[in-house]
Design an enzyme around this catalytic site. Structure first.
Site, mmCIF file in Angstrom:
data_model
loop_
_atom_site.group_PDB
_atom_site.id
_atom_site.type_symbol
_atom_site.label_atom_id
_atom_site.label_comp_id
_atom_site.label_asym_id
_atom_site.label_seq_id
_atom_site.Cartn_x
_atom_site.Cartn_y
_atom_site.Cartn_z
ATOM 1 N NE ARG A 1 -59.920 -101.120 -22.533
ATOM 2 C CZ ARG A 1 -60.609 -100.217 -21.834
ATOM 3 N NH1 ARG A 1 -60.729 -100.331 -20.535
ATOM 4 N NH2 ARG A 1 -61.191 -99.193 -22.433
ATOM 5 C CG HIS B 1 -64.401 -103.365 -17.843
ATOM 6 N ND1 HIS B 1 -63.775 -103.709 -19.007
ATOM 7 C CD2 HIS B 1 -64.233 -102.023 -17.739
ATOM 8 C CE1 HIS B 1 -63.256 -102.644 -19.591
ATOM 9 N NE2 HIS B 1 -63.533 -101.590 -18.829
HETATM 10 P P1 NDP Z 1 -54.358 -91.346 -21.635
HETATM 11 O O1 NDP Z 1 -54.174 -91.545 -23.093
HETATM 12 O O2 NDP Z 1 -54.748 -89.997 -21.115
HETATM 13 O O3 NDP Z 1 -52.989 -91.730 -20.874
HETATM 14 C C1 NDP Z 1 -52.278 -92.869 -21.194
HETATM 15 C C2 NDP Z 1 -50.973 -92.870 -20.392
HETATM 16 O O4 NDP Z 1 -50.309 -94.098 -20.618
HETATM 17 C C3 NDP Z 1 -50.026 -91.753 -20.804
HETATM 18 O O5 NDP Z 1 -49.371 -91.215 -19.688
HETATM 19 C C4 NDP Z 1 -49.040 -92.481 -21.699
HETATM 20 O O6 NDP Z 1 -47.742 -91.897 -21.739
HETATM 21 C C5 NDP Z 1 -48.966 -93.815 -21.015
HETATM 22 N N1 NDP Z 1 -48.468 -94.820 -21.953
HETATM 23 C C6 NDP Z 1 -49.015 -95.233 -23.111
HETATM 24 N N2 NDP Z 1 -48.229 -96.135 -23.713
HETATM 25 C C7 NDP Z 1 -47.155 -96.292 -22.897
HETATM 26 C C8 NDP Z 1 -45.986 -97.078 -22.967
HETATM 27 N N3 NDP Z 1 -45.735 -97.873 -24.018
HETATM 28 N N4 NDP Z 1 -45.109 -96.988 -21.964
HETATM 29 C C9 NDP Z 1 -45.314 -96.170 -20.913
HETATM 30 N N5 NDP Z 1 -46.421 -95.384 -20.775
HETATM 31 C C10 NDP Z 1 -47.318 -95.455 -21.769
HETATM 32 O O7 NDP Z 1 -55.380 -92.455 -21.154
HETATM 33 P P2 NDP Z 1 -56.375 -92.418 -19.882
HETATM 34 O O8 NDP Z 1 -55.568 -92.075 -18.682
HETATM 35 O O9 NDP Z 1 -57.583 -91.614 -20.160
HETATM 36 O O10 NDP Z 1 -56.862 -93.939 -19.842
HETATM 37 C C11 NDP Z 1 -55.953 -95.006 -19.641
HETATM 38 C C12 NDP Z 1 -56.653 -96.334 -19.816
HETATM 39 O O11 NDP Z 1 -57.496 -96.623 -18.713
HETATM 40 C C13 NDP Z 1 -57.611 -96.447 -21.007
HETATM 41 O O12 NDP Z 1 -56.924 -96.594 -22.218
HETATM 42 C C14 NDP Z 1 -58.380 -97.681 -20.634
HETATM 43 O O13 NDP Z 1 -57.656 -98.820 -21.074
HETATM 44 C C15 NDP Z 1 -58.371 -97.665 -19.113
HETATM 45 N N6 NDP Z 1 -59.735 -97.431 -18.584
HETATM 46 C C16 NDP Z 1 -60.343 -98.412 -17.845
HETATM 47 C C17 NDP Z 1 -61.620 -98.230 -17.334
HETATM 48 C C18 NDP Z 1 -62.234 -99.240 -16.454
HETATM 49 O O14 NDP Z 1 -63.425 -99.134 -16.136
HETATM 50 N N7 NDP Z 1 -61.494 -100.214 -15.965
HETATM 51 C C19 NDP Z 1 -62.387 -96.997 -17.623
HETATM 52 C C20 NDP Z 1 -61.638 -96.023 -18.343
HETATM 53 C C21 NDP Z 1 -60.372 -96.245 -18.821
HETATM 54 P P3 NDP Z 1 -47.517 -90.396 -22.312
HETATM 55 O O15 NDP Z 1 -48.083 -89.491 -21.228
HETATM 56 O O16 NDP Z 1 -46.059 -90.270 -22.423
HETATM 57 O O17 NDP Z 1 -48.288 -90.309 -23.592
#
Ligand code: NDP
Length: 309
Positions: free
Chosen positions: A224, A272
């Site tokens: 984001r 985006h």
């Molecule tokens: P998930 O919830 O499956 O995965 C999120 C990951 O981020 C997890 O591995 C989590 O760790 C890690 N994480 C979260 N908070 C922290 C932190 N504080 N420190 C370290 N690691 C952290 O999400 P998705 O993979 O499905 O999606 C990720 C993001 O991609 C979405 O939230 C969105 O913002 C973005 N996105 C962008 C799009 C675009 O078109 N540009 C389209 C779709 C998504 P843990 O495994 O330990 O929980």
């Protein structure tokens, strides 16, 4: 009457009205602002919620984001007992993998430099760095981050990843938690942010992290816009600490016309579009979430509201 209220794109609303009742027997789909009797509405699907909506629906059980993230929803406006769900949809993940692989290869093969050369009519071949000699690190090892690593693996890059909790992934050096971000980042030539936007991750792509990366590292943001501190990126590009950036997301969106990012020779911007939701596939994901709730289970994309993703 079990009802889903769809807010947003009218064409998607029409499609969902046509297909969802076949996937969830007994379901009626309404399209905002046609609320009907608010007490019928158990499910809401929206990118952003109309102000005050969630609090005015006495039988609301789930708010589903029409997207992979929930950061655009104001979670505080949704009553605590309501499940908040994000869309997990294979087509969307595939789009993210395509984009992240494309962006990584652009940085790997110095396409930003060659774009510059072309504009200056400069014929200036440079030696190729083997993928095996390039270290690619992914922040966020969820649905998207792990799929991106899978997509990158065949090229032979040295891969690493960073998440909140510990993970083991074959062929990937993994790190976790704030304590290990420095150890992760110091060995990353191309950094890909695939994190959700939360209080903990906002502004994470900033000077302290850039300073740890090897000089000249590339940055790709498909998370984001709020992850990136734009002024810190511009400063790091000016010193060469960051060699190039590929940004699919910005704050705000659209990016204002006077932003220095638009014309920066070491920046590629896209609006985006790394991926998008396919309405029919999203309808299937929505149906699965509703059916899971009806069975008393937890939908695949239900977020933990205490950590915000
Ligand atoms: P998930 O919830 O499956 O995965 C999120 C990951 O981020 C997890 O591995 C989590 O760790 C890690 N994480 C979260 N908070 C922290 C932190 N504080 N420190 C370290 N690691 C952290 O999400 P998705 O993979 O499905 O999606 C990720 C993001 O991609 C979405 O939230 C969105 O913002 C973005 N996105 C962008 C799009 C675009 O078109 N540009 C389209 C779709 C998504 P843990 O495994 O330990 O929980």
């Amino acid at each position: 009457m079990t009802t889903l209220l769809h807010c947003g794109d009218a064409a998607r609303g029409d499609l969902w009205r046509a297909v969802l009742p076949d996937l969830v027997p007994g379901l009626t789909v309404r399209h905002w602002p046609d609320l009907g009797d608010p007490s019928d509405i158990e499910y809401v699907a929206a990118w952003t919620l109309p102000p005050g909506l969630a609090a005015g629906l006495p039988n609301l059980r789930m708010v589903a984001s029409i997207g992979a993230g929930v950061d655009q929803l104001e979670l505080a406006t949704i009553p605590p007992h309501v499940a908040v769900v994000r869309l997990i949809e294979p087509d969307l993940v595939r789009g993210m993998v395509e984009y992240a692989v494309m962006a990584t290869l652009m940085l790997q093969r110095d396409m930003l430099g060659y774009r510059d050369d072309q504009q200056a009519r400069r014929w200036s071949p440079r030696r190729r760095v083997a993928a095996a000699d390039r270290r690619v690190g992914v922040m966020g090892l969820g649905a998207i981050g792990t799929a991106v690593l899978d997509g990158l693996a065949p090229f032979g890059f040295a891969l690493s990843g960073w998440s909140r909790s510990a993970k083991t992934i074959d062929g990937v050096a993994t790190w976790h938690g704030a304590d290990q971000i420095t150890a992760f980042a110091r060995d990353v030539d191309i950094l890909i942010c695939a994190l959700p936007l939360t209080d903990e991750t906002r502004g994470i792509l900033a000077k302290p992290l850039f300073d740890v990366l090897p000089a000249g590292a590339g940055v790709i943001n498909v998370g984001r816009g709020g992850h990136l501190v734009q002024d810190d990126l511009l400063a790091a590009l000016a010193t060469g600490q960051i060699g190039g950036a590929i940004l699919d997301v910005t704050t705000p969106e659209p990016l204002p016309g006077d932003s220095a990012l638009w014309h920066h020779p070491a920046v590629v911007l896209t609006p985006h579009i790394a991926s998008d939701t396919v309405p029919a596939a999203a309808a299937r994901a929505m149906a699965e979430a509703i059916l899971a709730i009806q069975r008393g289970g937890v939908p695949a994309g239900q977020i933990d509201r205490t950590i915000g993703y």
